[in-house]
Design a protein around this motif. Structure first.
Motif, PDB file in Angstrom:
ATOM      1  N   LYS A 198      -1.204  13.102  -2.164  1.00 34.10           N
ATOM      2  CA  LYS A 198      -0.446  13.496  -0.682  1.00 34.10           C
ATOM      3  C   LYS A 198      -0.127  14.877  -0.867  1.00 34.10           C
ATOM      4  O   LYS A 198      -0.692  15.269   0.692  1.00 34.10           O
TER       5      LYS A 198
ATOM      6  N   MET B 277      -6.710   7.162  -9.680  1.00 33.68           N
ATOM      7  CA  MET B 277      -7.275   7.726  -7.854  1.00 33.68           C
ATOM      8  C   MET B 277      -7.239   8.958  -7.628  1.00 33.68           C
ATOM      9  O   MET B 277      -7.595   9.754  -7.014  1.00 33.68           O
TER      10      MET B 277
ATOM     11  N   TRP C  58      -6.318  -3.387  -9.255  1.00 29.43           N
ATOM     12  CA  TRP C  58      -7.363  -2.365  -7.950  1.00 29.43           C
ATOM     13  C   TRP C  58      -7.384  -0.783  -8.944  1.00 29.43           C
ATOM     14  O   TRP C  58      -8.512  -0.050  -8.665  1.00 29.43           O
TER      15      TRP C  58
ATOM     16  N   SER D 117       6.292  11.070   1.573  1.00 27.43           N
ATOM     17  CA  SER D 117       5.081  10.888   2.339  1.00 27.43           C
ATOM     18  C   SER D 117       5.386  11.435   4.252  1.00 27.43           C
ATOM     19  O   SER D 117       4.874  11.678   4.730  1.00 27.43           O
TER      20      SER D 117
ATOM     21  N   ARG E  22       8.585   8.831  -3.219  1.00 26.99           N
ATOM     22  CA  ARG E  22       7.709   8.104  -2.144  1.00 26.99           C
ATOM     23  C   ARG E  22       7.150   8.276  -1.307  1.00 26.99           C
ATOM     24  O   ARG E  22       7.036   8.538   0.109  1.00 26.99           O
TER      25      ARG E  22
ATOM     26  N   LEU F  64       0.758  -1.003  -0.283  1.00 23.55           N
ATOM     27  CA  LEU F  64       0.282   0.007   0.700  1.00 23.55           C
ATOM     28  C   LEU F  64       1.257   1.309  -0.155  1.00 23.55           C
ATOM     29  O   LEU F  64       1.262   1.333   0.687  1.00 23.55           O
ATOM     30  N   ASP F  65       0.444   2.138  -0.613  1.00 23.05           N
ATOM     31  CA  ASP F  65       1.100   3.422  -0.867  1.00 23.05           C
ATOM     32  C   ASP F  65      -0.028   4.538  -0.335  1.00 23.05           C
ATOM     33  O   ASP F  65      -0.813   5.034  -1.600  1.00 23.05           O
ATOM     34  N   ASN F  66       0.150   5.313   0.644  1.00 25.55           N
ATOM     35  CA  ASN F  66      -0.672   6.239   0.757  1.00 25.55           C
ATOM     36  C   ASN F  66      -1.919   5.530   0.555  1.00 25.55           C
ATOM     37  O   ASN F  66      -3.069   5.935   0.353  1.00 25.55           O
TER      38      ASN F  66
ATOM     39  N   PHE G 177      -3.602   3.412  -0.622  1.00 29.46           N
ATOM     40  CA  PHE G 177      -4.103   2.727  -2.372  1.00 29.46           C
ATOM     41  C   PHE G 177      -2.727   1.605  -2.529  1.00 29.46           C
ATOM     42  O   PHE G 177      -1.140   1.402  -2.101  1.00 29.46           O
TER      43      PHE G 177
ATOM     44  N   HIS H 132       0.924   8.182  -7.515  1.00 29.78           N
ATOM     45  CA  HIS H 132       0.488   8.262  -5.877  1.00 29.78           C
ATOM     46  C   HIS H 132       0.624   9.464  -5.210  1.00 29.78           C
ATOM     47  O   HIS H 132      -0.059   9.357  -4.034  1.00 29.78           O
TER      48      HIS H 132
END
Lengths: 431, 1142
Positions: B202, B235, B265, B167, B163, A130-132, A134, B198
């Motif tokens: 964030k 997403m 997903w 984060s 990443r 999972l990243d963040n 998702f 992704h």
């Protein structure tokens, strides 16, 4: 005002945190993908858990004032995830199951002990999956390149040489359109095995007539082939399958147009497809059960008499026959006599298990005797239903047959094999 | 236990001194983890890989040892040995995992962010992400490392740097993050681009001010053509700017086409987004459907209930002007998502299902049912969610799930919540045709040990009863019987449900009310007591004698009752006071006095209020006059409806739908637009596409990614939108089929595995197989006859009949010939094997007949057969039935069963004298333009198919000319019903009449069979509706059998009714005559002359129907019908009642 609106919409994230809780209610692992959510949020879960009595009955989605808890129960562990906003619940549930499956794949079993023993790997895995909030990488082939599964040998080597369990380059699968397969697979023995496993789900009524029966089948594959093989599996009678689901590697188009399963397999064990042969079709019921369970109005006792015999077994032997009965609460003990196999009555869980083993059609197994009830309590209203477990080797009860397996794209000749097994799924006899 | 921490504290020092030896030891100890003996504990404590070892909760003095332990961790982190650092990090991560605070280690950890060892680095990342927010200043120390990482040649390092950087929730680095994301969005590695996608949400959550810039990045990434990025960027889109639907236009077709190759997903997210998109861009596909039925505006309103009236009217007029044509892009979406119903991922299947539910034309929605039913086999949590959604769907589209009714049957091992949801679905699915099966299921549920579930079942019965009028009485009777159940909860629940049912027709049920009044002494459950009291109060006029007595009893126990019961006692008192003040005045006063001093203020208030209202005093105002109206007004009966009604305004599959409440961040599913927005926005300029689909590009794809090769036709975005024809069947697939066709390899049942040899001579194999075929059927003869399955061939034949048309399905078992897939060869092989068995030989002359014969031949054939047939009662030889092809096989069955049939043929004729048979008119001679048609139920078994009711049809030609080619066309039947047509009557001369027999399987329902009667000139719509009595055939039982069977059919299966016999029903003989005239039953001998018993079986399913008429001296009688099919039972009671009371 605009700012405020933005503030409200920012919290969007799929899975915020994950808590693992064992059956006794101990929280033994927590992982947060964003800021920390206090574990006190699990109190809502505990409350629901208490109310549910049985772990099966905990509602999968629990609403709390600020969060939603979506949980699954697997291998005696609750995987409780914390959600803050709208997300398809099945998305989360399916993901949590995938996590459990990955643990199982890595550690051989998914239990509290193995998770605790491999805490760091578990954490690394969760970080990759999972990243963040998702899902990032859920294919076990990719994960295994990123984080190598622990073996005693590897632990030793790593400690001595200073190398690590973590892959240094991006798994090749991640970039290709076939993320499930890693590149450069090599085997000295190239082999591909397929297990056709069918389970009969059925409800039989008191008189033995089928109320409902259907077949659930899966084809499990163990493929150990070098290079990039392209396989085609065809059936003798593909039209039997009207409802199927596939591993992502299977090409839907070929199935739709030609009814063959064409795929580049993942490396190792995987479930190629599952299928469902529904109640509309004729389902052969391999055994019949004659039963007579009586509770007497007076004397707080009862009688039980069960006989199992073969019905439609297609000439094969029925093995691993087990009859399980969930007795009413008032049954204190059972004094029975089995002509074959052993029986065991657990007065705490009120479960009677009669392990018969192989079914001998000449001498039908029988379990007979008396039950003693709690004195004074009224006799149970309903007779308990019987759950049957069985196994028939070398038979797919639906009649499904694999025709052939062809391999393209590689030169060598693989060793191929197909095995058929029929089992009882949710096979219940009402009494 | 105090020893280990002390030792462990000393270990690292030891380790740092001579680390190499310590390491060796630690390696061996890790390997021999299990055999840890206390002798090793000093080494192990320091460096064992077991993470929790360092902080055993049992070790005392937590504070001091904690302090020390962190000290040693720091020391390890400071050492220059990677292995020690790794060890330390592992322990720290283990602490984090257990929720222990490790924040004080931050400075020591953050130093290692640049560590060469990748595992240490990863663990440091884990730590950073966890604590950076708390220690922002220190976290900044690490930033430069990540910035360096972003430039690394290794894509994995670039990606993970991004990443982690994204984060770390430190506001100060927002500009750096923004820059990094922008750069990564144009990285050459799709994996890094995915990571960039992704990172967008964030950053957005960290600083919403960046939204505009982020949208730019999203726009750029949306244009990305790799499947890897697609899911993640959608997403991001959903989180940052779900309302910017305009960003999707250009990418719509690409997303549709890529969808199948996106990871699972991503598929879910994309499908959900596209559902919303489609709702804004396309027209409602179901608007058209109702218009096509061309039944004007009214029908339109009736059939479409999804939108509110105004909009519909507008849309209707709009659609009328411009007939609806589905946008090709809409079609594209439906087509490309459909295969995903076969995904192994439940979330994907659900996503597609909801897409179809919300977007597809009604006729196409059905395909999702199968997939959803399949999901029910999955984990119980998945089942739970799926059932919730199915429950909602069943309300709107019941027909969709009807074929899967049985998949929702409940097992005693299901978790309670699943049981209750299944019950909900079953209740929603109930209708006139399946209600009896459903009620039978419910009856078994009532006996369950799970009391919550029993209560739910009782309520479900109640709901069925309110929804389906035909079974209301039956249900009510069944529920009344439950009142004598031993379990109080069951009784209480029944009372509550009965109360609701009685409200619908109280007049007829005063005896039930009386019965319930008696129960008040025993039932303790407050809700049930309250219900009974309310019922008595409400209908006190039906039970004038009992009501005051009940009040008297209640007044006695008033003080001990629960609050809801007290309130109802007051209610009862008030109502009685108004209707019967003479008897109850004092009692009411007494109750009100008691209530006045109750502890609960609600009750005190109520008492005061009621006293004012009903007891006239000089002060009481105008309301007093209306007291009666207030209390005794007619109350509408409650409508028991599903809690899932109207839930579909939430997008299915969403959390909000599951909770039936809007969850945060839920995107409302928009209504269809009234007119479609410009579809050209989705067109993409040619140059761009040609770039992507240029030959070179394609070629590359083909070489690199073989997975694409077969779906090529679809993946080229330009073709997709409008060309449906040239899809998958490229050259590859053709060759594939060839290969599978020629293959004759098969795994014989016995073999576990086989190594294939391609060169093997096929001919040889075939021969072998033939041999096998020949030898096989002989085996069963040797084997014991009782094992059915072993008599392979015969059995197979039977199976084949059962599935008739699905020849392929049964082709399986041991016939290995079947690798040839086309039908003809199958037929051949079938015959081959058939001729082997003895039984088959007998049948051979008939069954040898190839099914694809000319019509003439088939007619001849059947003529021959009709000689063999036993139905010589058929009046005219001309009526030999014309056979549809499959008729052959089933008539064979009846041939074989001929012997057993004779009994039943002979017997009923003695009972039902033909004089009693009533003729019905099918076609009046005026409407039929001279052709008069009458029919009757001949009460003969219909020999070609014993499950059919024989209908004798008489044609009379009243004209002066011949009528030709009389036959039946286009039967329109309820599901399950079948018709066997009579043979075409070629000529009917003027003035003549002819009689034929046809068979109809009514499926044990009184639904009419509709069909067209055709002559050479005209077609007439006619329908045959059977009286319920004709749906059965006599059954012969002895008195004992009768009693035994009757004993089995108690409870809800028994319906009894009192009646007064009509004037002419003077003796037994008349009664028998009347009953047998009404229903096709046979009389059962009976010892007593006061009772007449009759028995029969329903034609279609063979359920027993038992009728008892017990006469009484007073001229009254009691009629009892026992039948498993409650609808039939109920209707039969009515019919017989009528016949007897005349």
């Amino acid at each position: 005002m605009k700012h405020l609106e933005a503030r409200l919409s920012i919290a969007l994230i799929m899975i915020h945190s994950l808590f693992l809780i064992n059956n006794a209610g101990d929280l033994f692992l927590e992982k947060h993908w964003k800021s920390v959510i206090s574990r006190s949020v699990c109190d809502y879960f505990f409350e629901a858990r208490e109310k549910a009595v049985e772990p099966d009955n905990v509602p999968p989605v629990i609403r709390t004032p600020h969060h939603y808890l979506i949980n699954i129960y697997r291998e005696k562990i609750f995987f409780v995830s914390v959600i803050q906003t709208e997300v398809p619940p099945l998305f989360v549930i399916e993901f949590l199951h995938r996590v459990a499956e990955t643990f199982q794949d890595y550690f051989g079993e998914c239990s509290e002990t193995t998770i605790k023993d491999n805490m760091v790997i578990v954490y690394e895995l969760l970080e990759e999956m999972l990243d963040n909030g998702f899902p990032l990488a859920t294919e076990s082939n990719i994960l295994k390149e990123l984080i190598r599964p622990p073996t005693i040998l590897r632990t030793m080597v790593n400690t001595i040489t200073g190398s690590s369990n973590v892959g240094e380059t991006l798994p090749t699968g991640q970039l290709s359109t076939i993320p499930w397969r890693r590149a450069g697979v090599k085997y000295t023995n190239n082999e591909a095995y397929f297990d056709v496993v069918e389970e009969i789900d059925a409800i039989l009524d008191k008189s033995g007539t089928t109320v409902f029966a259907e077949i659930q089948g899966v084809i499990d594959a163990c493929v150990k082939l070098s290079g990039m093989p392209d396989l085609t599996l065809s059936f003798m009678n593909p039209r039997l399958l009207d409802d199927v689901s596939f591993h992502p590697c299977v090409r839907y188009k070929r199935w739709e147009s030609e009814r063959v399963i064409s795929f580049i397999p993942p490396d190792g064990n995987f479930q190629l497809m599952s299928y469902h042969i529904s109640a509309q079709n004729l389902v052969a019921i391999p055994v019949y059960v004659k039963q007579n369970i009586n509770f007497f109005e007076t004397g707080s006792s009862g009688r039980l008499d069960i006989t199992v015999g073969p019905k439609q077994t297609m000439g094969k032997t029925v093995e691993c026959l087990v009859v399980t009965v969930h007795m009413p609460k008032v049954v204190l003990s059972a004094n029975l006599n089995a002509t074959q196999g052993t029986y065991n009555y657990d007065p705490v869980t009120k479960i009677l298990v009669w392990d018969i083993g192989k079914l001998n059609p000449q001498k039908l197994p029988n379990l007979k005797g008396s039950l003693s009830l709690q004195s004074g309590a009224p006799k149970p209203e309903e007779n308990p239903s019987l759950n049957i477990d069985l196994k028939i080797q070398q038979l797919a009860i639906s009649g499904l047959k694999v025709n052939r397996l062809d391999m393209y794209g590689e030169k060598y000749k693989p060793f191929k094999g197909v095995k058929y097994v029929t089992k009882a799924g949710k096979f219940q006899v009402r009494t | 236990m105090r020893a280990p921490p002390a030792l462990s504290a000393s270990a690292p020092r030891n380790g740092s001194r001579d680390s190499v030896s310590a390491l060796r030891r630690s390696a061996s100890s890790a390997a021999a983890e299990m055999s840890a003996s206390s002798a090793f504990s000093d080494e192990k404590g320091g460096s064992a890989s077991e993470p929790e070892y360092g902080h055993d909760p049992a070790s005392g003095g937590i504070f001091s040892s904690d302090y020390k332990r962190h000290d040693d961790l720091k020391e390890m982190l400071d050492s220059n040995k990677d292995s020690l650092k790794l060890e330390a990090m592992k322990r720290i991560v283990a602490m984090i995992a257990r929720g222990k605070n490790a924040s004080d280690l931050f400075p020591a950890v953050v130093k290692n962010v640049a560590c060469k060892n990748i595992e240490v680095k990863k663990l440091v990342y884990v730590y950073l992400v966890r604590y950076a927010e708390e220690q922002q200043d220190l976290a900044l120390l690490s930033i430069s490392t990540f910035q360096r990482g972003l430039k690394d040649p290794n894509q994995l390092i670039r990606a993970s740097a991004l990443r982690v950087l994204s984060s770390i929730r430190v506001t100060i680095i927002v500009p750096i993050m923004m820059l990094a994301i922008k750069e990564a969005a144009s990285d050459m590695s799709p994996y890094v681009r995915k990571t960039a996608a992704h990172a967008i949400p964030k950053l957005h959550s960290l600083d919403p001010e960046q939204k505009d810039q982020l949208i730019e990045v999203i726009e750029k990434l949306l244009a990305d053509k790799t499947t890897l990025v697609a899911g993640s960027v959608v997403m991001a889109f959903e989180e940052v700017c779900p309302d910017r639907i305009d960003l999707i236009h250009k990418n719509y077709r690409k997303l549709c086409n890529l969808l199948i190759d996106v990871e699972e997903w991503g598929q879910v997210v994309i499908i959900n987004m596209l559902t919303r998109y489609a709702r804004t861009q396309f027209l409602n596909p179901n608007i058209n459907e109702s218009l096509l039925e061309d039944s004007g505006e009214k029908a339109f309103y009736a059939s479409d209930d999804e939108e509110d009236e105004d909009k519909k009217a507008e849309a209707a007029t709009l659609a009328k002007r411009k007939p609806y044509v589905m946008d090709p892009d809409h079609r594209l979406l439906l087509r490309n998502t459909k295969p995903l119903l076969q995904s192994r991922n439940a979330a994907v299947v659900m996503a597609v299902a909801q897409l179809y539910f919300h977007l597809a034309p009604k006729a196409e929605v059905g395909i999702i049912a199968k997939a959803l039913v399949r999901l029910m086999r999955s984990h119980s949590e998945v089942q739970y969610v799926v059932l919730q959604n199915v429950a909602t769907m069943t309300i709107k589209r019941r027909g969709m799930f009807e074929p899967y009714l049985k998949s929702f049957y409940i097992r005693s091992t299901d978790p309670t919540q699943i049981k209750i949801l299944k019950l909900e679905v079953l209740t929603n699915l109930a209708n006139e045709t399946n209600i009896s099966t459903i009620l039978r299921e419910f009856q078994t549920y009532i006996k369950s040990m799970d009391k919550d579930f029993v209560a739910a079942s009782i309520q479900a019965i109640g709901r069925c009863a309110t929804n389906i009028g035909e079974v209301r009485d039956t249900c009510l009777n069944g529920l009344v019987q439950l009142l004598s159940n031993r379990d109080e909860l069951v009784v209480a629940e029944s009372v509550v449900v009965i109360k609701k049912l009685l409200q619908m027709q109280p007049e007829q049920h005063s005896d039930i009310i009386k019965h319930m009044a008696k129960l008040i002494d025993n039932i303790q459950v407050p809700m049930a007591r309250a219900s009974i009291l309310w019922l008595i109060g409400e209908y006190c006029e039906h039970v004038p004698k009992i009501a005051p007595d009940v009040l008297r009893k209640m007044a006695k126990s008033f003080t001990n009752e629960e609050d809801i019961v007290k309130l109802q006692i007051i209610n009862l008192a008030a109502k009685l006071y108004l209707t019967n003040s003479k008897q109850t005045k004092l009692l009411t006063q007494y109750v009100l006095n008691l209530a006045k001093y109750d502890q609960n203020y609600d009750i005190r208030d109520r008492a005061r209020f009621i006293r004012q209202l009903i007891v006239p005093t000089d002060k009481s105002g105008a309301l007093n006059k209306y007291a009666k109206k207030l209390f005794l007004a007619l109350k509408p009966a409650p409508v028991l409806e599903s809690p899932f009604k109207d839930r579909d305004h939430f997008q299915l599959g969403s959390l909000s739908h599951l909770l039936n409440a809007k969850a945060g961040g839920y995107q409302e599913l928009p209504d269809w637009p009234e007119s479609a927005p410009d579809p050209s926005v989705r067109n993409v300029e040619i140059p761009e596409w040609s770039k992507c689909t240029s030959r070179k590009d394609r070629k590359e794809k083909k070489v690199e990614k073989p997975f694409y090769s077969d779906s090529e036709g679809e993946s080229g975005p330009t073709e997709s939108a409008d060309s449906e024809s040239d899809s998958g069947s490229g050259s590859e697939s053709a060759s594939g089929s060839e290969e599978s066709g020629s293959g004759s390899e098969s795994e014989d049942s016995g073999e576990e595995s086989e190594s294939e040899e391609e060169e093997e001579d096929e001919e040889d194999q075939k021969k072998k197989r033939k041999k096998l075929d020949k030898t096989k059927p002989k085996k069963p003869v040797v084997e014991s006859a009782e094992s059915e399955q072993s008599s392979g061939a015969e059995d197979r034949k039977r199976v084949r009949k059962a599935v008739k048309n699905q020849k392929s399905a049964s082709e399986s078992e041991s016939e290995s010939e079947s690798s040839e897939s086309d039908d003809e060869s199958e037929e051949e092989s079938e015959e081959e094997s058939e001729s082997d068995t003895d039984i088959r030989k007998k049948k051979a002359p008939v069954s040898k007949q190839p099914p694809k014969q000319s019509k003439k031949e088939s007619k001849k054939e059947t003529q021959e057969m009709s000689l063999l047939d036993l139905d010589d009662f058929e009046p005219s030889p001309a009526s030999a039935p014309v056979t549809p092809v499959n008729f052959l096989s089933s008539s064979l069955v009846s041939d074989l069963e001929g012997l057993s049939l004779t009994d039943t043929i002979l017997a009923p004729t003695t009972i039902a004298p033909s004089g009693l048979i009533k003729m019905y008119e099918l076609l009046h001679r005026i409407t039929g333009e001279g052709l008069g048609v009458e029919y009757c139920f001949s009460r003969q078994p219909f020999s070609p198919d014993p499950n059919m009711v024989a209908v004798q049809i008489q044609f009379t030609n009243n004209t002066n000319s011949e009528t030709k080619n009389l036959h039946i066309e286009e039967p329109r039947l309820q599901s399950g019903m079948r018709i066997r047509e009579f043979a075409e009557i070629e000529v009917l001369a003027a003035g003549e009449s002819v009689t034929v027999v046809m068979g109809i399987d009514f499926c044990d329902s009184t639904q009419a069979a509709n069909f067209q009667l055709c002559t050479h000139t005209r077609k007439f719509f006619v329908s045959i509706q059977p009286p319920v009595g004709e749906l059965m055939t006599p059954a012969f039982l002895t008195e004992n059998d009768f009693k035994k069977e009757q004993g089995k059919l108690m409870g809800m299966n028994e319906i009894s009714e009192k009646l007064t016999l009509g004037g002419k029903c003077v003796n037994e003989h008349v009664i028998v005559e009347r009953v047998t005239a009404t229903a096709n039953l046979s009389r059962v001998p009976c010892g007593s002359d006061k009772e007449c018993r009759f028995a029969g079986k329903t034609v279609s399913s063979g359920c027993l129907v038992l009728v008892t008429v017990a006469t009484k001296d007073t001229g009254g009688a009691q009629l009892t019908v026992n039948c498993e099919k409650m609808v039939i039972g109920t209707m039969l009671v009515k019919d017989i009642l009528q016949a007897l009371s005349q």
